[in-house]
Design an enzyme around this catalytic site. Structure first.
Site, PDB file in Angstrom:
ATOM      1  N   ASP A   1     -83.032  13.899  -7.884  1.00  0.00           N
ATOM      2  CA  ASP A   1     -83.856  14.677  -8.932  1.00  0.00           C
ATOM      3  C   ASP A   1     -85.171  14.199  -9.080  1.00  0.00           C
ATOM      4  O   ASP A   1     -85.430  12.978  -9.147  1.00  0.00           O
ATOM      5  CB  ASP A   1     -83.119  14.794 -10.397  1.00  0.00           C
ATOM      6  CG  ASP A   1     -83.741  15.451 -11.233  1.00  0.00           C
ATOM      7  OD1 ASP A   1     -83.600  17.084 -10.929  1.00  0.00           O
ATOM      8  OD2 ASP A   1     -84.476  15.285 -12.302  1.00  0.00           O
TER       9      ASP A   1
ATOM     10  N   GLU B   1     -85.648  15.978  -4.333  1.00  0.00           N
ATOM     11  CA  GLU B   1     -86.442  16.952  -4.817  1.00  0.00           C
ATOM     12  C   GLU B   1     -87.741  16.202  -5.277  1.00  0.00           C
ATOM     13  O   GLU B   1     -87.640  15.285  -5.704  1.00  0.00           O
ATOM     14  CB  GLU B   1     -85.727  17.479  -6.201  1.00  0.00           C
ATOM     15  CG  GLU B   1     -86.407  18.481  -6.706  1.00  0.00           C
ATOM     16  CD  GLU B   1     -86.440  18.800  -8.210  1.00  0.00           C
ATOM     17  OE1 GLU B   1     -86.631  19.957  -8.846  1.00  0.00           O
ATOM     18  OE2 GLU B   1     -86.356  17.708  -9.174  1.00  0.00           O
TER      19      GLU B   1
HETATM   20  C1  GLC Z   1     -85.481  18.689 -11.819  1.00  0.00           C
HETATM   21  C2  GLC Z   1     -84.583  19.648 -12.094  1.00  0.00           C
HETATM   22  C3  GLC Z   1     -84.662  20.390 -13.448  1.00  0.00           C
HETATM   23  C4  GLC Z   1     -84.822  19.464 -14.641  1.00  0.00           C
HETATM   24  C5  GLC Z   1     -86.186  18.274 -14.291  1.00  0.00           C
HETATM   25  C6  GLC Z   1     -85.825  17.143 -15.274  1.00  0.00           C
HETATM   26  O1  GLC Z   1     -86.592  19.723 -11.577  1.00  0.00           O
HETATM   27  O2  GLC Z   1     -84.284  20.716 -11.122  1.00  0.00           O
HETATM   28  O3  GLC Z   1     -83.686  21.528 -13.836  1.00  0.00           O
HETATM   29  O4  GLC Z   1     -85.417  19.988 -15.741  1.00  0.00           O
HETATM   30  O5  GLC Z   1     -85.691  17.719 -13.018  1.00  0.00           O
HETATM   31  O6  GLC Z   1     -84.831  16.523 -14.878  1.00  0.00           O
END
Ligand code: GLC
Ligand code: CA
Length: 563
Positions: free
Chosen positions: A209, A270
């Site tokens: 994440d 991500e």
């Molecule tokens: C990422 C996740 C999202 C979350 C954020 C904070 O973007 O996909 O859902 O709110 O991180 O952890």
């Protein structure tokens, strides 16, 4: 053997299917999806031809951000099941040849995590520096101008003042998600132990994440002021102290070390959605860092043929030059669903996703054409919908999976209310109905996944744009030694005739309407509005008959056994 010399790692060839755990299948009648529910649906996932499932966080959490606010990284939230349920899920998936990827949330914890409770308890606490604490400026304002999300995307908005010790803590996402201090050796060790824990339990990879947020300037220098008119997106692209730090790559390298101790595990990162093209290569780092740096461009860029062609072409060549493997994502739990464009466009996008060169991320429900659901304010659950100045609900793209035409679409029993409402057309838009309809978007998706699995050109063939097509049209080839395909997608509202001199000959092997398969294209090709087709355009020397027979088998496919 270096990582890139390994033949065909699974994460390059197959489709990764994202499951929003809360919304896939409820097994115990509380209206909330759970791990045993997912296990009970693995036959469906196998039938769809999926290579790996990625599960959104199912760890212990107060669910302020539905699991992205973790209080125990190595425990399952009771509403989702137990560690035993998790082990059963992994075992059952592996028995079917399905890999399991889990979410890893390293940038922050929940403010209820015991680490943070200790950290905030006193300035002298041993865990004080596990998080990022700082004094006010002399005028009482936050320590610097770093920004948070939503209405906190203002100068200093990432900081939260804590009365207990009279200092501010950094929380780049929400006040209940304090940022960990990755420059602290004990934090690194604790979080790498978490990775090790899940790899040892048999998971095949992690989706990390917001990985590009990990490093923070240790001197807490403020970001340079922005030019007039710049917005939050510009801020996060240009930020050099709050994110995009060089030491983040060192932290990823540490994770790589853990992954490599367990053979063949994949690291998927991500990244900030608007990551500029030139940064993708950095995060792959010649195979030393991430395997896949998630590419979200198709989730937010306009769905216009020329714009898509430009992006795909430049992204594909930039990654090829860097020796990195591309990937594409067209929707997830943070973005509005691709179904918001209507089913005809959703079909085109599914065809695009599954035929490009790069690992496709398919979001649960997109294969049945789930729309972005209009969730009424009283049923919204996303914390962002409670943002006083900038409400934005992500609930519409997180609604329950629709399995049957029974009450609550088979997601949960009739007598309980699912945690989010279903799409209004659920009696027709569900797996049971679509799996017996040869022309459904589900059938289209399943055929394209099968085509991908069976065709080297689609898995790993070179990508090249076909020039000279009408503006509303995107056409590209994928070529491999013995197989080749041609994909032609009309994003326009009008029918189109392809120029004859393009010599688009061959047999149609997939069509967005599922109706033209088997048709021979001989120079002239007409596409309906929002129609896409895939043509078998193998190099001439390949053997025609055996290939057509093979495709016949793929496209017929086995029926879905009903539960
Ligand atoms: C990422 C996740 C999202 C979350 C954020 C904070 O973007 O996909 O859902 O709110 O991180 O952890
Ligand atoms: Ca449940």
């Amino acid at each position: 053997m270096s990582r890139d010399d390994r033949p065909d790692p699974w994460w390059r060839n197959g489709v990764i299917y994202q499951i929003y755990v809360r919304s896939f299948q409820d097994s115990n009648g509380d209206g909330i999806g759970d791990l045993p529910g997912i296990t009970s649906r693995l036959d469906y996932i196998h039938w769809l031809g999926i290579e790996a499932i990625w599960l959104t966080p199912f760890y212990r959490s107060p669910m302020q951000d539905f699991g992205y606010d973790v209080t125990d990284h190595c425990a399952v939230a009771p509403e989702y099941g137990t560690l035993g349920d998790f082990d059963r899920l992994v075992r059952s998936a592996h028995e079917r040849g399905i890999k399991v990827v889990v979410d890893f949330v390293p940038n922050h914890t929940s403010s209820d995590h015991e680490w943070f409770c200790e950290s905030r308890s006193s300035r002298a606490n041993a865990k004080r520096d596990w998080y990022i604490w700082a004094d006010s400026k002399p005028d009482g304002s936050p320590p610097n101008n770093w920004r948070g999300q939503g209405s906190r995307a203002v100068d200093g908005g990432a900081w939260v003042f804590d009365d207990v010790t009279g200092q501010w803590y950094l929380a780049s996402f929400s006040p209940s998600q304090p940022d960990l201090n990755w420059s602290h050796a004990d934090v690194q060790k604790a979080m790498l132990d978490v990775l090790d824990f899940w790899f040892a339990r048999g998971v095949d990879g992690v989706r990390i994440d917001m990985v590009d947020f990990l490093g923070k300037d240790r001197q807490l220098r403020g970001e340079a002021p922005l030019p007039p008119g710049a917005d939050a997106r510009d801020y996060f692209i240009s930020a050099r102290h709050q994110r995009n730090r060089p030491e983040t790559l060192d932290y990823i390298r540490l994770m790589r070390g853990v992954a490599d101790r367990h053979d063949g595990r994949v690291l998927i990162g991500e990244m900030f959605y608007f990551l500029p093209l030139d940064r993708f290569a950095t995060y792959h780092g010649n195979g030393e860092l991430l395997d896949l740096a998630m590419n979200f461009r198709l989730t937010f860029a306009p769905l216009e043929a020329r714009a898509i062609a430009d992006w795909v072409d430049s992204y594909d060549s930039a990654l090829a030059a860097a020796g990195a493997w591309p990937n594409y994502c067209v929707g997830n739990h943070d973005t509005a669903r691709v179904g918001r464009h209507g089913e005809a466009t959703a079909r085109l996008v599914v065809m695009l996703l599954l035929t490009l060169r790069g690992t496709p991320f398919l979001y649960y429900g997109d294969e049945i054409g789930l729309p972005e659901v209009d969730v009424p304010p009283e049923r919204q659950r996303d914390r962002l919908s409670a943002d006083p100045n900038n409400p934005r609900s992500r609930d519409g793209g997180r609604t329950p999976m629709q399995w049957t035409d029974q009450p609550n679409a088979g997601f949960c029993p009739a007598e309980v209310e699912p945690w989010l409402p279903l799409a209004p057309d659920w009696p027709k838009r569900n797996v049971a109905a679509e799996s017996t309809d040869e022309r459904s978007i589900l059938e289209l998706t399943r055929r394209l996944v099968a085509l991908r699995r069976a065709t080297p050109a689609v898995q790993s063939g070179d990508f090249s744009l076909v020039a000279g097509v009408p503006d509303a049209c995107l056409a590209f080839r994928r070529d491999h030694l013995t197989s080749g395909i041609l994909v032609v997608l009309n994003f326009g509202d009008l029918p189109l005739e392809m120029p004859e001199d393009l010599r688009l000959g061959g047999m149609i092997i997939a069509a967005t309407g599922c109706d033209r398969v088997g048709e021979r294209v001989d120079r002239s090709l007409r596409l309906r509005a929002r129609e896409g087709i895939v043509i078998d355009a193998r190099p001439q020397q390949a053997d025609d008959r055996s290939s057509s027979e093979r495709l016949g088998v793929i496209l017929a496919g086995p029926p879905l056994r009903s539960r």
